[in-house]
Each structure stands twice: as structure tokens, then as C-alpha cells.
Design a protein around this motif. Structure first.
Motif, PDB file in Angstrom:
ATOM      1  N   GLU A  84       0.859  -1.190   0.000  1.00 45.50           N
ATOM      2  CA  GLU A  84       0.000   0.000   0.000  1.00 45.50           C
ATOM      3  C   GLU A  84       0.885   1.226   0.000  1.00 45.50           C
ATOM      4  O   GLU A  84       2.076   1.163   0.314  1.00 45.50           O
ATOM      5  CB  GLU A  84      -0.894   0.020   1.240  1.00 45.50           C
ATOM      6  N   GLY A  85       0.289   2.365  -0.310  1.00 46.45           N
ATOM      7  CA  GLY A  85       0.961   3.647  -0.196  1.00 46.45           C
ATOM      8  C   GLY A  85       2.254   3.737  -0.971  1.00 46.45           C
ATOM      9  O   GLY A  85       2.330   3.351  -2.139  1.00 46.45           O
ATOM     10  N   GLU A  86       3.293   4.238  -0.298  1.00 43.19           N
ATOM     11  CA  GLU A  86       4.590   4.472  -0.938  1.00 43.19           C
ATOM     12  C   GLU A  86       5.228   3.175  -1.429  1.00 43.19           C
ATOM     13  O   GLU A  86       5.826   3.147  -2.509  1.00 43.19           O
ATOM     14  CB  GLU A  86       5.538   5.198   0.029  1.00 43.19           C
ATOM     15  N   ALA A  87       5.105   2.112  -0.660  1.00 39.24           N
ATOM     16  CA  ALA A  87       5.676   0.822  -1.072  1.00 39.24           C
ATOM     17  C   ALA A  87       5.037   0.341  -2.372  1.00 39.24           C
ATOM     18  O   ALA A  87       5.734  -0.127  -3.284  1.00 39.24           O
ATOM     19  CB  ALA A  87       5.497  -0.216   0.021  1.00 39.24           C
ATOM     20  N   ALA A  89       3.553   2.263  -4.617  1.00 39.22           N
ATOM     21  CA  ALA A  89       3.958   3.201  -5.666  1.00 39.22           C
ATOM     22  C   ALA A  89       5.360   2.872  -6.179  1.00 39.22           C
ATOM     23  O   ALA A  89       5.598   2.882  -7.391  1.00 39.22           O
ATOM     24  CB  ALA A  89       3.900   4.631  -5.152  1.00 39.22           C
ATOM     25  N   GLN A  90       6.280   2.570  -5.270  1.00 42.59           N
ATOM     26  CA  GLN A  90       7.651   2.247  -5.678  1.00 42.59           C
ATOM     27  C   GLN A  90       7.705   0.951  -6.476  1.00 42.59           C
ATOM     28  O   GLN A  90       8.382   0.877  -7.515  1.00 42.59           O
ATOM     29  CB  GLN A  90       8.556   2.139  -4.453  1.00 42.59           C
ATOM     30  N   GLN A  91       7.019  -0.073  -6.009  1.00 41.32           N
ATOM     31  CA  GLN A  91       7.013  -1.349  -6.725  1.00 41.32           C
ATOM     32  C   GLN A  91       6.327  -1.212  -8.089  1.00 41.32           C
ATOM     33  O   GLN A  91       6.772  -1.809  -9.066  1.00 41.32           O
ATOM     34  CB  GLN A  91       6.328  -2.431  -5.889  1.00 41.32           C
ATOM     35  N   THR A  92       5.255  -0.426  -8.140  1.00 42.02           N
ATOM     36  CA  THR A  92       4.563  -0.205  -9.404  1.00 42.02           C
ATOM     37  C   THR A  92       5.483   0.505 -10.388  1.00 42.02           C
ATOM     38  O   THR A  92       5.543   0.133 -11.568  1.00 42.02           O
ATOM     39  CB  THR A  92       3.267   0.612  -9.183  1.00 42.02           C
ATOM     40  N   GLU A  93       6.210   1.500  -9.920  1.00 44.10           N
ATOM     41  CA  GLU A  93       7.148   2.226 -10.784  1.00 44.10           C
ATOM     42  C   GLU A  93       8.228   1.282 -11.317  1.00 44.10           C
ATOM     43  O   GLU A  93       8.565   1.308 -12.504  1.00 44.10           O
ATOM     44  CB  GLU A  93       7.796   3.380 -10.017  1.00 44.10           C
TER      45      GLU A  93
END
Length: 143
Positions: A84-87, A89-93
Motif C-alpha cells: 500500500e501507499g509508498e511501497a 507506488a515504488q514497486q509499481t514504478e
């Protein structure tokens, strides 16, 4: 020369199991795209092996479409890990960057196939293997 092309074709056939971020934890859109990729890679490998670069470029085009569709999904691993959240977003990127890099390699492979550049074809097939390995090690979760 033919030995090099054959080696490239053999390597390409090993990529027939390519399924970056493929999760077998249910029937997801991504699972379907990865099954399509697996099939398209086999067909492309056969075309390259037989020297039919025109057919191979058609399969590369289909692969690009499948990877573009995959770009808009999330690996099942993200759910398994509860990201969720930042984690998330980072994995998605990271996932999108890998998909984009794979698409770029496929576009370059198309150019090499059209030019009948066997050395570059071999190199790009090797890059596809690296993409597959990176995708599996990073994004393929076990259920």
C-alpha cells in the motif's frame, strides 16, 4: 554465422516461458497476458529459427501489444504482500520500468529482424532473457 543464429534461436526458445510478473494465483488479466506472451514467444522463436523474419516481426508486434496491456495491471504479488501507499507506488514504478524496458528491447529486435542483423538479434534475445529473469525474481510471487 548460422551457428550464431541457431544459438540465438535456442536462447529465444528458452524464453518461451517468459512471463514477467506472472502470478498463477487465480485468473487475472495479467495471467492471461503472460499466457499470450508465452505463446507469442514460442511462435516468434520458431519463425526466427526458420529464418522467417517477416513472421517474427509480426509476433514481436503482438508481444509489444501484450506487454503494453500488462503495463496497466499489477502483479498478484503486490496483493500477496499487502503493498500500500509508498511501497506500492515504488514497486509499481519498478514494474512499469521493467515493462517499458522490455517493450524497448522488442522494438529494437523488430528493427534488427527487418535489417536481418543476426548479431543484434542474438544480443537482443539475450536482453529478453535478462528481462525475464529480472521480472520473475522481482515480481513473481508464490501463492
Amino acid at each position: 554465422m548460422k551457428k550464431g543464429l541457431l544459438a540465438g534461436a535456442i536462447l529465444l526458445s528458452t524464453l518461451s516461458s517468459v512471463s514477467i510478473a506472472h502470478g498463477s494465483c487465480g485468473d487475472t488479466d495479467l495471467h492471461g497476458y503472460m499466457q499470450d506472451i508465452k505463446s507469442e514467444m514460442r511462435q516468434m522463436s520458431s519463425a526466427v529459427k526458420s529464418g522467417d523474419h517477416d513472421a517474427a516481426t509480426e509476433y514481436v508486434d503482438q508481444l509489444i501489444v501484450s506487454f503494453q496491456k500488462s503495463r496497466n495491471t499489477h502483479p498478484h504479488q503486490f496483493e500477496i504482500e499487502g503493498l500500500e501507499g509508498e511501497a506500492l507506488a515504488q514497486q509499481t514504478e519498478q514494474y512499469v520500468q521493467l515493462i517499458d524496458s522490455t517493450i524497448k528491447t522488442l522494438q529494437d529486435l523488430n528493427v534488427a529482424l527487418v535489417a536481418n542483423d543476426k548479431k543484434t538479434i542474438r544480443q537482443l534475445v539475450g536482453e529478453m532473457g535478462k528481462h525475464r529473469k529480472a521480472g520473475h525474481s522481482t515480481f513473481k510471487g508464490s501463492c
